[in-house]
Design a protein around this motif. Structure first.
Motif, PDB file in Angstrom:
ATOM      1  N   GLU A   4      10.410 -12.976  -3.571  1.00 18.45           N
ATOM      2  CA  GLU A   4      10.395 -11.532  -3.329  1.00 18.45           C
ATOM      3  C   GLU A   4      10.893 -10.730  -4.518  1.00 18.45           C
ATOM      4  N   ASP A   5      11.808 -11.301  -5.303  1.00 19.24           N
ATOM      5  CA  ASP A   5      12.271 -10.594  -6.498  1.00 19.24           C
ATOM      6  C   ASP A   5      11.126 -10.417  -7.488  1.00 19.24           C
ATOM      7  N   THR A   6      10.303 -11.464  -7.622  1.00 23.36           N
ATOM      8  CA  THR A   6       9.138 -11.374  -8.504  1.00 23.36           C
ATOM      9  C   THR A   6       8.151 -10.353  -7.970  1.00 23.36           C
ATOM     10  N   LEU A   7       7.921 -10.364  -6.660  1.00 20.85           N
ATOM     11  CA  LEU A   7       7.016  -9.389  -6.044  1.00 20.85           C
ATOM     12  C   LEU A   7       7.508  -7.975  -6.316  1.00 20.85           C
ATOM     13  N   LYS A   8       8.776  -7.724  -6.102  1.00 20.59           N
ATOM     14  CA  LYS A   8       9.327  -6.386  -6.333  1.00 20.59           C
ATOM     15  C   LYS A   8       9.206  -5.988  -7.804  1.00 20.59           C
ATOM     16  N   GLN A   9       9.401  -6.946  -8.705  1.00 21.94           N
ATOM     17  CA  GLN A   9       9.309  -6.636 -10.125  1.00 21.94           C
ATOM     18  C   GLN A   9       7.876  -6.280 -10.529  1.00 21.94           C
ATOM     19  N   VAL A  10       6.896  -7.023 -10.022  1.00 19.05           N
ATOM     20  CA  VAL A  10       5.494  -6.708 -10.319  1.00 19.05           C
ATOM     21  C   VAL A  10       5.155  -5.325  -9.767  1.00 19.05           C
ATOM     22  N   MET A  11       5.560  -5.070  -8.537  1.00 17.50           N
ATOM     23  CA  MET A  11       5.291  -3.758  -7.938  1.00 17.50           C
ATOM     24  C   MET A  11       5.968  -2.645  -8.736  1.00 17.50           C
ATOM     25  N   ALA A  12       7.218  -2.867  -9.123  1.00 21.10           N
ATOM     26  CA  ALA A  12       7.953  -1.854  -9.881  1.00 21.10           C
ATOM     27  C   ALA A  12       7.271  -1.553 -11.213  1.00 21.10           C
ATOM     28  N   ALA A  19      12.804  -1.572  -9.648  1.00 22.05           N
ATOM     29  CA  ALA A  19      12.616  -2.576  -8.597  1.00 22.05           C
ATOM     30  C   ALA A  19      13.571  -2.339  -7.431  1.00 22.05           C
ATOM     31  N   SER A  20      14.724  -1.762  -7.717  1.00 16.63           N
ATOM     32  CA  SER A  20      15.735  -1.540  -6.681  1.00 16.63           C
ATOM     33  C   SER A  20      15.292  -0.530  -5.621  1.00 16.63           C
ATOM     34  N   VAL A  21      14.292   0.301  -5.919  1.00 14.37           N
ATOM     35  CA  VAL A  21      13.836   1.282  -4.915  1.00 14.37           C
ATOM     36  C   VAL A  21      12.794   0.689  -3.975  1.00 14.37           C
ATOM     37  N   ILE A  22      12.317  -0.505  -4.275  1.00  9.95           N
ATOM     38  CA  ILE A  22      11.310  -1.139  -3.428  1.00  9.95           C
ATOM     39  C   ILE A  22      12.008  -1.963  -2.362  1.00  9.95           C
ATOM     40  N   ASP A  23      11.677  -1.666  -1.107  1.00  5.31           N
ATOM     41  CA  ASP A  23      12.255  -2.412   0.002  1.00  5.31           C
ATOM     42  C   ASP A  23      11.198  -2.654   1.067  1.00  5.31           C
ATOM     43  N   ASN A  33       4.684   7.650  -6.458  1.00 12.19           N
ATOM     44  CA  ASN A  33       4.036   6.996  -7.604  1.00 12.19           C
ATOM     45  C   ASN A  33       2.919   6.045  -7.184  1.00 12.19           C
ATOM     46  N   TRP A  34       2.883   5.646  -5.918  1.00 10.24           N
ATOM     47  CA  TRP A  34       1.901   4.667  -5.446  1.00 10.24           C
ATOM     48  C   TRP A  34       0.630   5.409  -5.028  1.00 10.24           C
ATOM     49  N   ASP A  35      -0.189   5.715  -6.024  1.00  3.38           N
ATOM     50  CA  ASP A  35      -1.456   6.394  -5.748  1.00  3.38           C
ATOM     51  C   ASP A  35      -2.595   5.378  -5.816  1.00  3.38           C
ATOM     52  N   SER A  64       1.441  -1.416   1.820  1.00  3.03           N
ATOM     53  CA  SER A  64       2.893  -1.405   2.017  1.00  3.03           C
ATOM     54  C   SER A  64       3.462  -2.729   1.509  1.00  3.03           C
ATOM     55  N   TYR A  65       4.748  -2.708   1.249  1.00  2.00           N
ATOM     56  CA  TYR A  65       5.423  -3.929   0.806  1.00  2.00           C
ATOM     57  C   TYR A  65       5.255  -5.029   1.844  1.00  2.00           C
ATOM     58  N   LYS A  66       5.448  -4.681   3.114  1.00  2.00           N
ATOM     59  CA  LYS A  66       5.345  -5.672   4.189  1.00  2.00           C
ATOM     60  C   LYS A  66       3.967  -6.321   4.222  1.00  2.00           C
ATOM     61  N   LEU A  67       2.911  -5.517   4.080  1.00  2.00           N
ATOM     62  CA  LEU A  67       1.552  -6.057   4.127  1.00  2.00           C
ATOM     63  C   LEU A  67       1.247  -6.912   2.892  1.00  2.00           C
ATOM     64  N   ILE A  68       1.704  -6.469   1.740  1.00  2.00           N
ATOM     65  CA  ILE A  68       1.506  -7.258   0.521  1.00  2.00           C
ATOM     66  C   ILE A  68       2.187  -8.612   0.676  1.00  2.00           C
ATOM     67  N   LYS A  69       3.425  -8.594   1.147  1.00  2.00           N
ATOM     68  CA  LYS A  69       4.186  -9.831   1.336  1.00  2.00           C
ATOM     69  C   LYS A  69       3.464 -10.756   2.307  1.00  2.00           C
ATOM     70  N   LEU A  70       2.984 -10.222   3.408  1.00  2.00           N
ATOM     71  CA  LEU A  70       2.289 -11.015   4.420  1.00  2.00           C
ATOM     72  C   LEU A  70       1.027 -11.663   3.850  1.00  2.00           C
ATOM     73  N   VAL A  71       0.202 -10.884   3.167  1.00  2.00           N
ATOM     74  CA  VAL A  71      -1.039 -11.406   2.592  1.00  2.00           C
ATOM     75  C   VAL A  71      -0.746 -12.453   1.532  1.00  2.00           C
ATOM     76  N   LEU A  72       0.226 -12.177   0.660  1.00  2.00           N
ATOM     77  CA  LEU A  72       0.551 -13.155  -0.384  1.00  2.00           C
ATOM     78  C   LEU A  72       1.092 -14.445   0.211  1.00  2.00           C
ATOM     79  N   GLU A  73       1.941 -14.351   1.224  1.00  2.00           N
ATOM     80  CA  GLU A  73       2.461 -15.554   1.855  1.00  2.00           C
ATOM     81  C   GLU A  73       1.341 -16.387   2.454  1.00  2.00           C
ATOM     82  N   ASP A  74       0.389 -15.732   3.111  1.00  2.00           N
ATOM     83  CA  ASP A  74      -0.753 -16.448   3.692  1.00  2.00           C
ATOM     84  C   ASP A  74      -1.589 -17.122   2.609  1.00  2.00           C
ATOM     85  N   LEU A  75      -1.854 -16.393   1.526  1.00  2.00           N
ATOM     86  CA  LEU A  75      -2.666 -16.946   0.435  1.00  2.00           C
ATOM     87  C   LEU A  75      -1.957 -18.120  -0.241  1.00  2.00           C
TER      88      LEU A  75
END
Length: 80
Positions: A4-12, A19-23, A33-35, A64-75
């Protein structure tokens, strides 16, 4: 296993925020900023970082972060 730290860093990096603002509640709805343009750049950055291919039908829906995390975990699970 998804780092998740890597995910937050890529998103940031792609969303031009700290990265600290992503939760768990971060999404296109509450992050100015997420356009759509940054979202289009985020998807290939995630694919490259995690070594997966995000299907087109998922790419447009992971707003959303939750959806990205879910899809990446499945993949990553399917990848073995």
């Amino acid at each position: 296993m998804l780092n998740e730290d890597t995910l937050k860093q890529v998103m940031a990096t792609m969303l031009k925020v700290e990265a600290s603002v992503i939760d768990a509640d971060s999404s296109m709805d509450n992050m100015p900023n997420w356009d759509s343009l940054r979202h289009m750049n985020l998807v290939p950055a995630l694919e490259e970082e995690f070594g997966v291919v995000i299907p087109d039908e998922d790419a447009g829906n992971i707003t959303s972060y939750k959806l990205i995390k879910l899809v990446l975990e499945d993949l990553l699970k399917a990848k073995g």
